[in-house]
Motif scaffolding. Structure first.
Motif, PDB file in Angstrom:
ATOM      1  N   SER A  91      14.880 -70.993 -13.447  1.00  0.00           N
ATOM      2  CA  SER A  91      15.034 -69.660 -14.018  1.00  0.00           C
ATOM      3  C   SER A  91      13.711 -69.152 -14.580  1.00  0.00           C
ATOM      4  CB  SER A  91      16.103 -69.691 -15.119  1.00  0.00           C
ATOM      5  OG  SER A  91      16.143 -68.476 -15.811  1.00  0.00           O
ATOM      6  N   ILE A  92      13.042 -69.985 -15.351  1.00  0.00           N
ATOM      7  CA  ILE A  92      11.772 -69.598 -15.967  1.00  0.00           C
ATOM      8  C   ILE A  92      10.703 -69.377 -14.907  1.00  0.00           C
ATOM      9  CG2 ILE A  92       9.904 -70.388 -17.488  1.00  0.00           C
ATOM     10  CD1 ILE A  92      12.389 -69.419 -18.957  1.00  0.00           C
ATOM     11  N   ILE A  93      10.656 -70.229 -13.910  1.00  0.00           N
ATOM     12  CA  ILE A  93       9.654 -70.077 -12.844  1.00  0.00           C
ATOM     13  C   ILE A  93       9.889 -68.773 -12.097  1.00  0.00           C
ATOM     14  CG2 ILE A  93       8.889 -71.007 -10.625  1.00  0.00           C
ATOM     15  CD1 ILE A  93       9.292 -73.822 -11.876  1.00  0.00           C
ATOM     16  N   GLN A  95      11.321 -66.044 -13.315  1.00  0.00           N
ATOM     17  CA  GLN A  95      10.931 -64.953 -14.213  1.00  0.00           C
ATOM     18  C   GLN A  95       9.414 -64.804 -14.267  1.00  0.00           C
ATOM     19  OE1 GLN A  95      12.619 -65.775 -18.050  1.00  0.00           O
ATOM     20  NE2 GLN A  95      14.735 -65.586 -17.335  1.00  0.00           N
ATOM     21  N   LYS A  96       8.716 -65.929 -14.374  1.00  0.00           N
ATOM     22  CA  LYS A  96       7.252 -65.878 -14.461  1.00  0.00           C
ATOM     23  C   LYS A  96       6.633 -65.392 -13.148  1.00  0.00           C
ATOM     24  CE  LYS A  96       7.104 -67.375 -18.626  1.00  0.00           C
ATOM     25  NZ  LYS A  96       6.787 -66.491 -19.717  1.00  0.00           N
ATOM     26  N   THR A  97       7.211 -65.756 -12.027  1.00  0.00           N
ATOM     27  CA  THR A  97       6.706 -65.304 -10.733  1.00  0.00           C
ATOM     28  C   THR A  97       6.826 -63.789 -10.621  1.00  0.00           C
ATOM     29  OG1 THR A  97       7.319 -67.407  -9.737  1.00  0.00           O
ATOM     30  CG2 THR A  97       6.935 -65.575  -8.233  1.00  0.00           C
ATOM     31  N   LYS A  98       8.000 -63.268 -11.012  1.00  0.00           N
ATOM     32  CA  LYS A  98       8.195 -61.812 -10.987  1.00  0.00           C
ATOM     33  C   LYS A  98       7.238 -61.120 -11.951  1.00  0.00           C
ATOM     34  CE  LYS A  98      13.063 -61.981  -9.764  1.00  0.00           C
ATOM     35  NZ  LYS A  98      14.440 -61.757 -10.240  1.00  0.00           N
ATOM     36  N   SER A  99       7.090 -61.688 -13.146  1.00  0.00           N
ATOM     37  CA  SER A  99       6.196 -61.113 -14.151  1.00  0.00           C
ATOM     38  C   SER A  99       4.755 -61.118 -13.664  1.00  0.00           C
ATOM     39  CB  SER A  99       6.322 -61.892 -15.455  1.00  0.00           C
ATOM     40  OG  SER A  99       5.375 -61.456 -16.384  1.00  0.00           O
ATOM     41  N   ASN A 100       4.330 -62.198 -13.031  1.00  0.00           N
ATOM     42  CA  ASN A 100       2.966 -62.282 -12.509  1.00  0.00           C
ATOM     43  C   ASN A 100       2.746 -61.283 -11.382  1.00  0.00           C
ATOM     44  OD1 ASN A 100       2.352 -64.278 -14.327  1.00  0.00           O
ATOM     45  ND2 ASN A 100       2.529 -65.962 -12.862  1.00  0.00           N
ATOM     46  N   GLU A 104       0.024 -58.339 -11.454  1.00  0.00           N
ATOM     47  CA  GLU A 104      -0.978 -58.173 -10.394  1.00  0.00           C
ATOM     48  C   GLU A 104      -0.931 -56.763  -9.815  1.00  0.00           C
ATOM     49  OE1 GLU A 104      -3.447 -60.092  -9.106  1.00  0.00           O
ATOM     50  OE2 GLU A 104      -3.074 -61.514 -10.729  1.00  0.00           O
TER      51      GLU A 104
END
Length: 122
Positions: A91-93, A95-100, A104
């Motif tokens: 879940s966190i990965i 979320q962080k992928t979308k946020s990154n 970008e």
């Protein structure tokens, strides 16, 4: 003790009475801690009563069987914790992928805007 240790080691070369006393206390405490660790689910009185008339081999087998049951229970708990962690991590990965990716994209937009400002297009 002539070894200079605060508590003499059970293997003191002098074999003095104090060292023998410390050795007896050491081995007694070690045996007591081992018994407590192996019989954490039951009280000591019931453990002593249960193993009083058994041979040493039978007692060791029963202790190992009890330890196997305890290890199995602990492994199930750890497996549940691991599964929960894996779910959380995915879940966190995500979320962080979308946020990154959003960061970008915003960064690219701002670079383009700054480039446009520098070249007088805006």
């Amino acid at each position: 003790c002539s070894t200079g240790e605060a508590l003499a080691s059970p293997l003191c070369a002098d074999s003095c009475a104090i060292c023998r006393l410390h050795a007896m206390k050491f081995f007694s405490a070690a045996a007591h801690l081992g018994l407590l660790a192996l019989t954490s689910a039951t009280s000591l009185e019931s453990s002593f009563a249960a193993i009083a008339g058994l041979s040493p081999v039978t007692r060791v087998v029963e202790l190992l069987n009890g330890l196997a049951v305890q290890v199995e229970q602990e492994s199930k708990v750890e497996e549940d914790l691991f599964d929960t962690f894996i779910c959380w991590a995915k879940s966190i990965i995500g979320q962080k992928t979308k946020s990154n990716a959003a960061g970008e994209a915003r960064s690219d937009e701002l670079r383009t805007y700054i480039d446009d400002l520098d070249n007088g297009r805006i």
